[in-house]
Design an enzyme around this catalytic site. Structure first.
Site, PDB file in Angstrom:
ATOM      1  N   ASN A  96     -23.917  71.792 -79.957  1.00 15.34           N
ATOM      2  CA  ASN A  96     -22.725  70.466 -79.703  1.00 15.34           C
ATOM      3  C   ASN A  96     -21.351  71.007 -80.160  1.00 15.34           C
ATOM      4  OD1 ASN A  96     -23.254  68.068 -78.755  1.00 15.34           O
ATOM      5  ND2 ASN A  96     -23.743  67.084 -81.008  1.00 15.34           N
ATOM      6  N   GLU A  97     -21.447  71.881 -81.036  1.00 15.34           N
ATOM      7  CA  GLU A  97     -20.171  72.535 -81.363  1.00 15.34           C
ATOM      8  C   GLU A  97     -19.369  73.521 -80.346  1.00 15.34           C
ATOM      9  OE1 GLU A  97     -18.095  71.828 -83.805  1.00 15.34           O
ATOM     10  OE2 GLU A  97     -19.527  70.182 -84.855  1.00 15.34           O
ATOM     11  N   SER A  98     -20.245  74.605 -79.876  1.00 18.02           N
ATOM     12  CA  SER A  98     -19.537  75.540 -79.245  1.00 18.02           C
ATOM     13  C   SER A  98     -20.489  76.137 -78.147  1.00 18.02           C
ATOM     14  CB  SER A  98     -19.401  76.849 -80.311  1.00 18.02           C
ATOM     15  OG  SER A  98     -20.785  77.246 -80.651  1.00 18.02           O
ATOM     16  N   TYR A 103     -21.260  62.099 -80.671  1.00 19.66           N
ATOM     17  CA  TYR A 103     -21.642  63.496 -81.187  1.00 19.66           C
ATOM     18  C   TYR A 103     -23.118  63.449 -81.897  1.00 19.66           C
ATOM     19  CZ  TYR A 103     -21.376  67.863 -84.135  1.00 19.66           C
ATOM     20  OH  TYR A 103     -21.583  69.004 -84.742  1.00 19.66           O
ATOM     21  N   GLN A 158     -17.714  76.426 -85.308  1.00 21.16           N
ATOM     22  CA  GLN A 158     -16.390  75.434 -85.327  1.00 21.16           C
ATOM     23  C   GLN A 158     -15.785  75.116 -86.802  1.00 21.16           C
ATOM     24  OE1 GLN A 158     -14.221  74.841 -82.033  1.00 21.16           O
ATOM     25  NE2 GLN A 158     -15.474  76.638 -82.319  1.00 21.16           N
TER      26      GLN A 158
END
Length: 274
Positions: free
Chosen positions: A11-13, A117, A30
């Site tokens: 999800n972040e990167s 998210y 992140q």
């Protein structure tokens, strides 16, 4: 801690080690500079530990543990706080309490980005759990890299040469050396693929001259008061910052800083200082 948290960087990167955001978050987790430093990550002229897969993961997990204590073991609230900030989640909980409403994640008034998210995280967990149904292949549970202690002042290209590895692999694993050099006067931990050769020992008499030579070069390259010369590169179709950095023996983060880029997105015909 739930093993599913290992999926959070999707999800972040998307697990991109050199990922940067417009808000100055960096690495696969992140992490913001203040958060990273609060959890013991070094960020200086030579080094940014947010791009170190071991240090950043350790810091992120400590952060998640602290959030878990703050939200009394409710992992949905923890994930929401990791994305939107614990203050925002606490504010939503306080509002619901005052209005005698439930305080679980699904009943909180949170920004749409944070809600999405958490839902995306749950979807990712479901897909990985049912990976056979979705036609995904297992990844072998084998270590990819080893940790090597090094007290020599070397470029990442030299490390690739000495260890018999592709320079792109070395740059990705060791992107926390943001100048593409190891830190002078420090013991540095390098991440190398399991099948790497050992680094050769360099005699101290030679090393002294070597370091002095490199320091002169680094001062000429990075001191903007010294009439630094740049090459202008015009971005072509198929280019990305990783390819350009490798071509000119520099570092993605240095290109971003010198060109005042907000992230690692570039465009065809864009002019970059190298």
């Amino acid at each position: 801690m739930p093993s599913e948290l290992a999926l959070l960087p999707i999800n972040e990167s998307l697990y991109r080690i050199t990922a940067c955001s417009n808000a100055r978050a960096a690495g696969i987790w992140q992490l913001m500079p203040a958060t990273a430093k609060a959890y013991g990550i070094t960020i200086n002229y030579w080094y940014d530990g947010r791009f170190n897969i071991i240090q950043s993961t350790t810091a992120a997990l400590h952060n998640l543990q602290d959030l878990n204590r703050e939200f009394h073991g409710d992992w949905l609230l923890v994930i929401a706080a990791y994305n939107g900030g614990s203050g925002r989640v606490e504010k939503a909980i306080t509002y619901n309490r005052r209005h005698h409403l439930p305080t679980d994640f699904w009943d909180l008034k949170l920004p749409q980005e944070t809600k999405t998210y958490v839902i995306e995280m749950l979807a990712i967990v479901h897909i990985i759990r049912e990976h056979n149904y979705y036609g995904l292949q297992d990844v072998a549970n084998n270590p990819y890299f080893k940790i090597i202690n090094n007290n020599q002042y070397l470029t990442l290209n030299e490390i690739a040469k000495y260890t018999g590895q592709n320079s792109e692999v070395i740059y990705k694993l060791n992107s926390y050396f943001i100048r593409a050099y190891t830190q002078p006067k420090y013991w540095n931990k390098l991440l190398l693929p399991i099948n790497s050769y050992s680094l050769p020992y360099i005699k101290s008499s030679f090393l002294t001259k070597f370091i002095h030579h490199k320091l002169i070069i680094s001062q000429a390259c990075y001191n903007h008061k010294n009439n630094t010369k740049y090459k202008i590169y015009i971005v072509r179709k198929g280019d990305n910052l990783s390819k350009i950095a490798m071509k000119y023996h520099t570092n993605i983060n240095h290109i971003i800083r010198v060109n005042h880029l907000k992230n690692n997105i570039i465009y065809i015909k864009q002019r970059l200082k190298i």
